[in-house]
Each structure stands twice: as C-alpha cells, then as structure tokens.
Write an enzyme that holds these catalytic residues in place. Structure first.
Site, PDB file in Angstrom:
ATOM      1  N   HIS A  14      -0.717 -66.388  29.871  1.00 32.85           N
ATOM      2  CA  HIS A  14       0.308 -65.697  30.680  1.00 32.85           C
ATOM      3  C   HIS A  14       0.646 -66.568  31.886  1.00 32.85           C
ATOM      4  O   HIS A  14      -0.146 -66.677  32.815  1.00 32.85           O
ATOM      5  CB  HIS A  14      -0.236 -64.338  31.159  1.00 32.85           C
ATOM      6  CG  HIS A  14       0.754 -63.521  31.926  1.00 32.85           C
ATOM      7  ND1 HIS A  14       1.040 -62.210  31.603  1.00 32.85           N
ATOM      8  CD2 HIS A  14       1.510 -63.798  33.002  1.00 32.85           C
ATOM      9  CE1 HIS A  14       1.934 -61.731  32.446  1.00 32.85           C
ATOM     10  NE2 HIS A  14       2.234 -62.676  33.327  1.00 32.85           N
ATOM     11  N   HIS A  16       3.984 -68.073  34.559  1.00 28.94           N
ATOM     12  CA  HIS A  16       5.387 -68.162  35.004  1.00 28.94           C
ATOM     13  C   HIS A  16       5.621 -69.580  35.496  1.00 28.94           C
ATOM     14  O   HIS A  16       5.009 -69.995  36.483  1.00 28.94           O
ATOM     15  CB  HIS A  16       5.658 -67.187  36.149  1.00 28.94           C
ATOM     16  CG  HIS A  16       5.378 -65.765  35.784  1.00 28.94           C
ATOM     17  ND1 HIS A  16       6.353 -64.897  35.340  1.00 28.94           N
ATOM     18  CD2 HIS A  16       4.217 -65.060  35.765  1.00 28.94           C
ATOM     19  CE1 HIS A  16       5.808 -63.721  35.072  1.00 28.94           C
ATOM     20  NE2 HIS A  16       4.510 -63.789  35.319  1.00 28.94           N
ATOM     21  N   LYS A 101       7.949 -59.669  25.644  1.00 31.16           N
ATOM     22  CA  LYS A 101       7.342 -59.151  26.882  1.00 31.16           C
ATOM     23  C   LYS A 101       8.122 -57.933  27.375  1.00 31.16           C
ATOM     24  O   LYS A 101       9.344 -57.992  27.528  1.00 31.16           O
ATOM     25  CB  LYS A 101       7.367 -60.250  27.955  1.00 31.16           C
ATOM     26  CG  LYS A 101       6.876 -59.817  29.337  1.00 31.16           C
ATOM     27  CD  LYS A 101       5.367 -59.617  29.376  1.00 31.16           C
ATOM     28  CE  LYS A 101       4.909 -59.065  30.723  1.00 31.16           C
ATOM     29  NZ  LYS A 101       4.862 -60.058  31.770  1.00 31.16           N
ATOM     30  N   HIS A 138       3.589 -55.454  30.659  1.00 29.12           N
ATOM     31  CA  HIS A 138       3.273 -55.281  32.086  1.00 29.12           C
ATOM     32  C   HIS A 138       3.047 -53.780  32.257  1.00 29.12           C
ATOM     33  O   HIS A 138       3.995 -53.003  32.282  1.00 29.12           O
ATOM     34  CB  HIS A 138       4.427 -55.781  32.960  1.00 29.12           C
ATOM     35  CG  HIS A 138       4.138 -55.673  34.425  1.00 29.12           C
ATOM     36  ND1 HIS A 138       4.022 -56.768  35.251  1.00 29.12           N
ATOM     37  CD2 HIS A 138       3.923 -54.595  35.223  1.00 29.12           C
ATOM     38  CE1 HIS A 138       3.741 -56.370  36.484  1.00 29.12           C
ATOM     39  NE2 HIS A 138       3.693 -55.056  36.497  1.00 29.12           N
ATOM     40  N   HIS A 176      -2.632 -58.907  32.477  1.00 25.81           N
ATOM     41  CA  HIS A 176      -3.277 -58.895  33.804  1.00 25.81           C
ATOM     42  C   HIS A 176      -3.899 -57.541  34.171  1.00 25.81           C
ATOM     43  O   HIS A 176      -3.500 -56.911  35.133  1.00 25.81           O
ATOM     44  CB  HIS A 176      -2.311 -59.343  34.913  1.00 25.81           C
ATOM     45  CG  HIS A 176      -0.874 -58.903  34.735  1.00 25.81           C
ATOM     46  ND1 HIS A 176      -0.490 -57.595  34.580  1.00 25.81           N
ATOM     47  CD2 HIS A 176       0.268 -59.627  34.700  1.00 25.81           C
ATOM     48  CE1 HIS A 176       0.820 -57.555  34.445  1.00 25.81           C
ATOM     49  NE2 HIS A 176       1.302 -58.758  34.517  1.00 25.81           N
ATOM     50  N   ASP A 248      -1.445 -65.632  34.959  1.00 20.22           N
ATOM     51  CA  ASP A 248      -0.326 -65.015  35.678  1.00 20.22           C
ATOM     52  C   ASP A 248       0.057 -65.865  36.888  1.00 20.22           C
ATOM     53  O   ASP A 248       0.476 -65.334  37.915  1.00 20.22           O
ATOM     54  CB  ASP A 248      -0.631 -63.571  36.099  1.00 20.22           C
ATOM     55  CG  ASP A 248       0.640 -62.804  36.487  1.00 20.22           C
ATOM     56  OD1 ASP A 248       1.748 -63.260  36.129  1.00 20.22           O
ATOM     57  OD2 ASP A 248       0.516 -61.756  37.145  1.00 20.22           O
TER      58      ASP A 248
HETATM   59 ZN   LIG Z   1       3.226 -62.220  35.108  1.00 21.58          ZN
END
Ligand SMILES: [Zn+2]
Length: 349
Positions: A14, A16, A101, A138, A176, A248
């Site tokens: 995971h 970004h 996602k 999420h 997460h 994350d």
């Molecule tokens: Zn994230």
C-alpha cells in the site's frame, strides 16, 4: 541489542507515490528497497480506467531511474461510478490491473470521488469475486456523529461485515488497520487480510496529541490508543499470514501538513522497514519479521517471495535526525522513522 536478519526483498502492499515533482522525489525510496509496490489510485484525478493506470505506471517507471532489478509497480483502479467493470476485467486479464481500491467519500486525501456506502457497488464486487480480483478497502466511517477514534470499527460493523457476508469469496484487504476491531474482523473471515503500517505499529494517540498536536503523525485512519496499537503488534509479530506490511507512505509537503488544515498522510517509504524491524526486535520476534514484510502479502496476492535478499543489522549509524526530503519544486517533506533508522543498516546481498 545486537541483531542481524536476512529477508527476501520486501513488498509494500500500500503506497502513495503521487505524481510530478513529488513522484520524482519519493520514487527512489520505494524502488530501491521494495520488490512489488501496490500503487494507490487517489491522484488529484483518480485513476479509474485501465488507460490511466497504464500511463501512471509508465510515469512511475520513468521516474524510477535507479531501481531494484525486480521492482514492479502493481496498479489499482479507484472504485467510483467512473469505473467500468468490462474495462476492469480487460485490465486484470491483461495483467495491468491488480486490484480495486474503495474509499468512503471524504475519508482521506483525494477521496471525494469515493462511495457513500460500499454496498452501492455490490454488482461490481460480484464480478470481482467471480474473477478473483481483490478489493482493497479504506475502512473508515465518514459519519460525523461517530467519534473519530471509533470510525474504523463502525465501518467494519456497518458496511464491510454485510459485504463479506453477502460475498464470502470476495478477496478483501482491510487497509492500514488501526484498531483491535480491525484485527478481530480479519481473523473472522478466511478471505480477508489486512495491511499494516509502520506508524500504526509504533505510535499511539498520545504520541499524536501530546504535548501538542503533531501534524507529521496525522494520518487516516487516525493513530489510535495504546491498547489498539498493542493488539496489532501482538498479532503481526506472531507472523499470522493474514497480516502484512503496507506502508501507506503518503507524502505531503510541510506547507500542507503545517498549514491551516493538516493533510492526512505520513511519508515513511524511506525508513518504514527499520521502524518495523525495531518493533519485532523489541518484541523478541525477529524470526517472524520476514513473514510480515516479505512473505504473507505475496502469498495473499498469489506470488512467491522475492529471490533477492536484504540484510538488516542492528547497529548505530550516523543520521541527521532533522533531515527532510526536498522536491525539485522547492517543497520539503518530513521523514518518518529517522530515530529507528539510526539503529539499523540495510544492505542488499
Ligand atoms: Zn493510503
């Protein structure tokens, strides 16, 4: 504490990477250390089509001038009304798309295109379940009536539980996880796993909020209580196969972290591995560290662990604990985990 461990090159399930100057600044940390990286699709314009994902993948690989030989970005699509299931199926079968996602609308950075209720997308998820396409979630309620620290539990109970009951074969990753409720939820369902971040393993809400609010520890879902942190540490250090590393890592410039409204996200791609190693070492469970960072996620997503190896040694190294990452357009980003990183060396062997 003098310790050494050899691990298959880890995967980050995971991350970004952003775009433009920020992508250029952060990509090396991921590409030099990790093998696979599950790339989150919440760019300013969400990655909703296979074509957009292909182009983003090309930009990532171009930015990664130095990379490990087996570095591979694994692309995801953003679950929204823009997502077309036949495009998804084409992209999945062509090996371009790895997962979808889901963001609740408004839960975190660039999530405004997300859903109001996960069950609204049930028809898409039926197609995904039939074709073994993983859904990454999420898991956080956006209901303002619910206490900020209870929002993961509320989402799991109110939305993900009914979805998993309706589609028991759908492969789901609770991203997460931040609470004991997250741990318990994952243990209840054979097709559900969790990604776990270095910051949710190593910090609690007292670290976030005392003696004052620390924007550089602000992320979503919010870092929760010490007993929640301990519940997550307890399960991951057993090596339980349903739990694996997803950093994350989510860089924001300090101008946006320390501005009017702190943006949610922590940049930990640089030293997240050391932070996690320190937790496993403290718990005297270093033997289960390779399962968490290199094996469990790979197995869940259908891969063998990497055949290349990293060596981690617990020894003091000189690091500037105030160092920051700089981007070519003049922004600076706080580096998470410098303190832990000063206790470890990581080398490719
Ligand atoms: Zn994230």
């Amino acid at each position: 504490m003098d310790l050494t461990i050899q691990i298959p090159r880890p995967d980050d399930w995971h991350v970004h990477l952003r775009d433009g100057a920020m992508l250029d600044a952060v990509i090396g940390y991921t590409a030099n250390r990790f093998r696979y990286a599950m790339i989150m699709p919440n760019l300013t314009t969400p990655v909703s089509t296979v074509r957009q994902a292909e182009r983003y993948r090309e930009r990532i690989l171009r930015a990664a001038s130095e990379q490990t030989p087996d570095f591979q970005p694994l692309m995801t699509l953003y679950c929204s009304s823009e997502l077309d299931s036949s495009d998804l199926l084409f992209g999945y079968e062509a090996g371009i798309i790895k997962a979808v996602k889901y963001y609740p609308a408004g839960a975190t950075t660039n999530s405004s295109y997300g859903g109001n209720n996960i069950l609204d997308f049930i028809e898409l998820f039926e197609v995904m379940a039939e074709n073994n396409i993983p859904l990454l979630v999420h898991a956080e309620s956006t209901d303002p009536q619910i206490d900020l620290f209870d929002r993961e539990a509320a989402f799991l109970e109110g939305e993900l539980h009914p979805l998993c009951e309706q589609l028991p074969k759908l492969q789901v990753t609770v991203e997460h996880i931040s609470t004991r409720a997250g741990v318990d939820f994952v243990l209840n369902y054979p097709h559900v796993a969790a990604s776990v971040t270095p910051h949710h393993l190593s910090r609690n809400r007292s670290d976030l909020l005392t003696p004052e609010f620390h924007p550089d520890l602000f992320c979503k879902p919010i870092i929760n209580s010490e007993s929640d942190r301990k519940a997550i540490v307890d399960i991951v250090t057993t090596g339980n196969p349903s739990f694996f590393l997803g950093t994350d890592s989510a860089p924001h410039p300090i101008s946006e972290k320390y501005g009017e409204e702190a943006k949610a996200g922590i940049f930990n791609a640089a030293y997240g591995l050391e932070v996690v190693a320190e937790i496993f070492a403290e718990e005297e469970k270093l033997e289960n560290f390779p399962a968490f960072v290199s094996k469990n996620g790979a197995a869940f997503y259908g891969y063998e662990p990497s055949s290349s190896q990293l060596l981690l040694t617990r020894e003091q190294v000189e690091l500037d604990l105030a160092a920051m990452l700089s981007t070519s357009d003049g922004q600076q980003v706080v580096l998470f985990g410098l303190e832990e990183a000063s206790h470890w060396t990581v080398t490719a062997i």
